[in-house]
Motif scaffolding. Structure first.
Motif: not given
Ligand code: FRU
Length: 491
Positions: A171-187, A198-203
């Motif tokens: 999020l800021d190269p002077r800092d150590n905070k990161v944000s993961l964006f991923y696909t959460d899946m449930a079958f 149907p599978a659930q896909a949630v960004i």
């Protein structure tokens, strides 16, 4: 452009930019995709590569090394900022991979429902030829505390969950905070593996912190998982409309032309009920009076309307990137292909490139192309995107004989090129470097990182750089940072 005898001309695309929140969707048309077949040599000996060599990844040797004995590794991404620059942290390079436990008794083809995001690290600033053959990555374990991603599915019925692809923002190269964006899946599956619903896909977003000392890299956080986007059935197809819908693979970025605004591209499908025969003349894209044009009726009669990929766009509505709104798809591939996966926005010399990965087996009836990377270029993030290379879209395919049936990665067609499934899930990095994973080489399964290759990219054309590495193949899993964090080193 004169075109190839016996084939239609590609659609005219202006590359003109439109407002990001406008409703213009570019089309990857059948006329465009047919340029791949037009460029394919119909008379190569069976099992050779029939496609133009500058668009084909050099063959991976069958004796490739593996990254780790305990985990299968496939889709892989890096630690990036809003401009997709790749950061090292306190002197370490870090990558994030879909992983599955090799010792749990299932094979590489069962990986999807067991996928967990893992991470690897290695010291930055060492030349590829001075590293171990497998890239020298140290496995750091899983990123998300076991089960934390299930909170997104509270109150719903499911039998198994998985973590699918995405991206990681520093999020800021002077800092150590990161944000993961991923696909959460449930079958929700029965004992024989069939979907009950149907599978659930949630960004999904999850925040964490990166840490490093002299000996290792580790992460904290990733305990809270915020659902960002579920397909709405209006702009993006949902599970009620199509149990086989695709909705995943978020990649966020800032557009230099709209400073301070954050966008996300992702894999989707054109909204609407599956099986409705409604592709249009615009989806076909033939020029007036092209003698090789198909009619809409011919295309619909072929069943091509089951394949309707879309590259989605969303805009962040807050600075913590925790609220997003759908915008109209950037590109549709109606009656062309069903999957445009892991899309990314690559901005170079004022041009906006969308790179995405696709499969031979997800093409619609009558159109064809290899597994690999496809690319589109325009003047803004929303443009009348022009498919790269002869107007076709093909950028980096696996060695493939388009004259022979595809077969599959787990059950090869002996007539097909034994490297037609050598790699997948490519990601184009700064400087045109491309990383991917090995799937199958001469019937040997991979589940590990491919040799990195390098693309030369100029205007609407690209070519594999054969002077890079060994005949065009760089180090296995060579995924270098091009930027360093400014966090004061702890050692
Ligand atoms: C590409 C892909 C992604 C998805 C993942 C699941 O290889 O299909 O779209 O996130 O694999 O394993």
């Amino acid at each position: 452009l004169t075109g190839v005898p016996g084939f239609p001309l590609p659609t005219i695309h202006t590359q003109q930019a439109y407002a990001p929140d406008g409703d213009f969707t570019a089309r990857w048309t059948r006329a465009d995709a047919l340029q791949i077949k037009a460029q394919s040599n119909p008379s190569v000996p069976a099992g050779q590569n029939s496609l133009p060599s500058q668009l084909i990844m050099p063959g991976i040797p069958a004796d490739f090394p593996t990254i780790n004995p305990d985990v299968w590794v496939w889709d892989t991404w890096t630690l990036i900022d809003k401009h997709a620059d790749q950061f090292s942290y306190n002197g370490w390079e870090v990558i994030f991979c879909l992983t599955a436990d090799k010792n749990a008794g299932y094979g590489f083809d069962d990986r999807h429902t067991h996928a967990r995001i893992g991470f690897f690290y290695r010291r930055a600033g060492i030349r590829a030829d001075q590293r171990p053959a497998n890239g020298g990555w140290i496995y750091g374990g899983l990123l998300i505390p076991e089960g934390a991603q299930e909170q997104v599915f509270a109150g719903t019925t499911y039998t198994i969950t998985a973590e699918w692809s995405g991206s990681m923002r520093l999020l800021d190269p002077r800092d150590n905070k990161v944000s993961l964006f991923y696909t959460d899946m449930a079958f929700n599956r029965d004992a024989s593996g069939q979907d009950i619903t149907p599978a659930q896909a949630v960004i999904t977003q999850s925040l964490g912190q990166i840490h490093a000392d002299f000996n290792h890299v580790w992460f904290t956080g990733f305990t809270t998982h915020t659902p960002l986007l579920r397909p709405d059935g209006v702009l993006y197809q949902n599970g009620a409309q199509n149990p086989y819908y695709n909705f995943r693979d978020p990649f966020t970025f800032e557009d230099p032309n709209h400073p301070g605004v954050n966008y996300m591209v992702f894999e989707g499908n054109t909204a609407g009920q599956r099986g409705v025969a409604n592709c249009t003349a615009e989806d076909l894209g033939y020029r007036p009076n092209d003698p090789h044009a198909e009619t809409v009726q011919q295309v619909l009669d072929s069943g091509a309307y089951y394949q309707k990929a879309a590259i989605g766009l969303a805009v962040a509505e807050d600075s913590s990137l925790s609220k997003w709104k759908f915008l109209t798809p950037l590109i549709s591939a109606n009656c062309v292909n069903d999957q445009t996966e892991r899309p990314q926005m690559y901005i170079k010399n004022g041009k906006y490139y969308i790179f995405t990965i696709s499969h031979r087996t997800t093409y619609a009836a009558g159109v064809d192309g290899p597994d690999g990377v496809y690319g589109f270029v325009g003047n803004g993030i929303r443009s009348d995107f022009q498919p790269m290379n002869y107007g076709s879209g093909l950028v980096l395919g696996n060695p493939t004989d388009l004259n022979q049936a595809a077969g599959t990665d787990y059950d090869a067609n002996p007539q097909q090129n034994p490297r037609a499934f050598q790699s997948y899930s490519h990601y184009v990095m700064p400087g045109g470097l491309v990383e991917s994973f090995i799937d199958t080489v001469e019937n040997r399964r991979g589940g590990t990182l491919s040799p990195t290759v390098k693309l030369g990219i100029r205007a609407d054309a690209s070519a594999v750089d054969l002077r890079y590495g060994n005949g065009g193949l760089g180090g296995y899993g060579d995924i270098p940072a091009n930027s360093a964090d400014t966090n004061v080193s702890a050692f």
